[in-house]
Motif scaffolding. Structure first.
Motif, mmCIF file in Angstrom:
data_model
loop_
_atom_site.group_PDB
_atom_site.id
_atom_site.type_symbol
_atom_site.label_atom_id
_atom_site.label_comp_id
_atom_site.label_asym_id
_atom_site.label_seq_id
_atom_site.Cartn_x
_atom_site.Cartn_y
_atom_site.Cartn_z
ATOM 1 N N LYS A 338 0.907 -1.332 0.026
ATOM 2 C CA LYS A 338 -0.054 -0.048 -0.075
ATOM 3 C C LYS A 338 0.897 1.284 -0.154
ATOM 4 O O LYS A 338 2.012 1.090 0.259
ATOM 5 C CB LYS A 338 -1.059 -0.076 1.190
ATOM 6 N N HIS A 339 0.221 2.561 -0.395
ATOM 7 C CA HIS A 339 0.848 3.625 -0.439
ATOM 8 C C HIS A 339 0.256 4.735 0.318
ATOM 9 O O HIS A 339 -1.091 4.509 0.306
ATOM 10 C CB HIS A 339 1.094 4.091 -1.900
ATOM 11 N N VAL A 340 0.995 5.881 0.539
ATOM 12 C CA VAL A 340 0.203 7.230 1.205
ATOM 13 C C VAL A 340 0.433 8.252 0.265
ATOM 14 O O VAL A 340 1.422 8.508 -0.340
ATOM 15 C CB VAL A 340 1.301 7.592 2.464
ATOM 16 N N VAL A 369 -3.848 -2.431 7.576
ATOM 17 C CA VAL A 369 -4.968 -3.815 7.590
ATOM 18 C C VAL A 369 -6.048 -3.369 7.447
ATOM 19 O O VAL A 369 -7.099 -4.171 7.404
ATOM 20 C CB VAL A 369 -4.536 -4.355 9.042
ATOM 21 N N SER A 370 -6.890 -2.134 7.706
ATOM 22 C CA SER A 370 -8.106 -1.685 7.670
ATOM 23 C C SER A 370 -8.495 -0.998 6.527
ATOM 24 O O SER A 370 -9.554 -1.084 6.200
ATOM 25 C CB SER A 370 -8.441 -1.039 9.170
ATOM 26 N N VAL A 371 -7.518 -0.115 5.954
ATOM 27 C CA VAL A 371 -7.943 0.515 4.536
ATOM 28 C C VAL A 371 -8.042 -0.397 3.573
ATOM 29 O O VAL A 371 -6.955 -0.888 3.056
ATOM 30 C CB VAL A 371 -7.016 1.532 4.477
ATOM 31 N N PRO A 372 -9.038 -0.708 2.592
ATOM 32 C CA PRO A 372 -9.331 -1.480 1.726
ATOM 33 C C PRO A 372 -8.536 -1.166 0.419
ATOM 34 O O PRO A 372 -8.044 -2.207 -0.423
ATOM 35 C CB PRO A 372 -10.806 -1.683 1.354
ATOM 36 N N ASP A 411 -6.332 3.054 -7.577
ATOM 37 C CA ASP A 411 -6.342 1.354 -7.540
ATOM 38 C C ASP A 411 -6.313 0.684 -8.713
ATOM 39 O O ASP A 411 -5.656 -0.313 -9.013
ATOM 40 C CB ASP A 411 -7.497 1.005 -6.513
ATOM 41 N N ALA A 412 -7.017 1.250 -9.823
ATOM 42 C CA ALA A 412 -7.130 0.645 -11.002
ATOM 43 C C ALA A 412 -5.881 0.853 -11.951
ATOM 44 O O ALA A 412 -5.506 -0.193 -12.503
ATOM 45 C CB ALA A 412 -8.319 1.294 -11.638
ATOM 46 N N LEU A 413 -5.192 1.922 -11.831
ATOM 47 C CA LEU A 413 -3.948 2.232 -12.154
ATOM 48 C C LEU A 413 -2.895 1.057 -11.973
ATOM 49 O O LEU A 413 -2.020 0.544 -12.693
ATOM 50 C CB LEU A 413 -3.281 3.583 -12.246
#
Length: 447
Positions: A338-340, A369-372, A411-413
């Protein structure tokens, strides 16, 4: 027969029916350090008076007229031995001599003590304190000048057994600093016991710290118990929340620091102790001394070297590097990619962090763990982060919808290898997607 006796692995000591030394073999000399010339011809009571033994199994056998075994410390090195005296009777049934075998059990006793220690160490994880022999996997991450100065000082003091006092707010990283002190010392291969003085009930704290002998009090273990300070012998002890230590125990701890000895509850003898004390507190100990709740003499014993760990709000240069570190650490730990977003990172860098490094660490773990979605946006932060005076509130519906749309596109990219495939997946025109990406400064090769 004399040659056989001479080459026996056990020490052999032969005395007459009067209790006078007749012969000792080479093994006895090696075990005790006493030379046969010092012993042969002398009566056992004479040798006891001269300090060779604290008791004589030979005299006990002559009195009881039977085989007797005793445990004792003997010789110049005070070795632990089992001495077994055997009476030799003549035809008339009288004792003609006493033959005593002496077996060195010093190593066996040391192994037993180590086994007992290991058993106690295994129980530490079930309590409110922790144990380690190789420190923590946590790293000291920093780039601020204040932390550089602290680390430089730690490198200077770590090799010495000096007491260290760590002060600073909760969550600032005092335990991590204590780990570093231990790891940079020559005690790093020895035990590191961490005790939270505020978490153990006062009525149990004394027996946990100092241990107790068998029968010391009602409910005590039959075999007694090794205290945490004794378990840490040759190593390091971290006394966290030292300001919570009751006054009665402050006196006992002061005695340990002064005399380098420890006495168990209910015990009568003191044991030599070699430990380094690191204490930590989020309280003002000088103020506690003024109020009379903390001993001044103990304060100065603990505060030989004091390191004040600043809150995270006073070292903002460390926020970004800590943020990146914890994201990398938990991403690897949980196998999550994941990224910020830049806007989210800006908000986190300007937050005041009342919970310090601990709050930052917990937030990163929670978000991962919680952000989808694959990119963490400001809307994913807890409300109090985006409601700060220095942050722009995402109160309008339009702003929230835009943030949600941005997240979907990001997310799609990530999932597709070209902008055209991404546009097809999203069901929008290629040019529309390109315009939105330009608006938000998004680049395919940077995502």
């Amino acid at each position: 027969m004399e040659k056989i006796i001479e080459f026996s692995a056990d020490g052999l000591y032969v005395a007459s029916h009067e209790g006078r030394t007749l012969f000792v073999n080479a093994a006895y000399e090696n075990i005790t350090g006493f030379k046969r010339a010092e012993l042969v011809g002398f009566h056992m009571s004479e040798l006891m008076d001269r300090g060779y033994f604290d008791q004589s199994v030979t005299l006990l056998v002559l009195e009881a007229k039977k085989r007797i075994s005793i445990l004792q410390q003997i010789g110049q090195q005070k070795k632990d031995v089992i001495a077994t005296g055997n009476p030799v009777f003549d035809e008339a049934g009288n004792i003609s001599m006493v033959v005593t075998s002496v077996r060195d059990i010093t190593h066996l006793n040391e192994l037993t003590k180590e086994l007992t220690k290991a058993k106690n160490f295994s129980q530490l994880s079930q309590n409110r304190y922790t144990f380690s022999t190789d420190g923590s996997d946590e790293k000291v991450i920093f780039q601020s000048m204040r932390m550089k100065e602290i680390i430089h000082k730690i490198r200077q003091i770590a090799p010495f057994p000096t007491s260290v006092l760590l002060s600073g707010p909760s969550g600032a990283g005092k335990e991590v600093i204590a780990n570093l002190v231990h790891q940079l010392s020559d005690r790093k291969e020895e035990p590191f016991i961490k005790v939270n003085c505020g978490a153990i009930p006062e009525q149990l704290l004394e027996s946990e710290l100092f241990g107790y002998d068998k029968g010391a009090f009602t409910g005590a273990r039959q075999e007694g118990k090794i205290g945490l300070l004794e378990l840490a012998d040759k190593g390091t002890v971290l006394l966290d929340e030292i300001g919570e230590l009751p006054l009665a125990l402050q006196v006992k701890l002061l005695r340990v620091l002064q005399e380098k000895k420890i006495q168990r509850v209910g015990g009568t003898s003191a044991k030599q102790l070699d430990i380094r004390i690191i204490s930590a507190t989020n309280q003002n100990l000088k103020e506690l001394v003024r109020k009379g709740t903390f001993r001044e003499d103990l304060y100065y014993r603990l505060q030989v070297v004091e390191l004040s760990i600043p809150p995270l709000s006073e070292r903002p240069e460390d926020i970004e590097i800590l943020l990146d570190h914890f994201f990398a650490y938990f991403s690897k730990l949980y196998n999550i990619e994941k990224h910020v977003s830049a806007e989210t990172k800006h908000i986190l860098q300007n937050y005041h962090w009342p919970g310090n490094v601990r709050e930052l660490r917990n937030l990163v773990e929670g978000m991962l763990v919680s952000v989808p979605s694959l990119t963490i946006e400001p809307v994913d932060l807890p409300p109090h982060f985006t409601s700060q005076p220095h942050t722009k509130s995402l109160s309008s519906l339009k702003e929230r919808v835009e943030q949600y749309e941005k997240r979907i596109i990001q997310d799609a990219l990530h999932k597709h290898d070209s902008i055209r495939k991404t546009a097809a997946f999203l069901g929008v025109d290629h040019s529309t997607l390109v315009k939105k990406m330009k608006k938000w400064g998004m680049e395919k090769n940077s995502i």
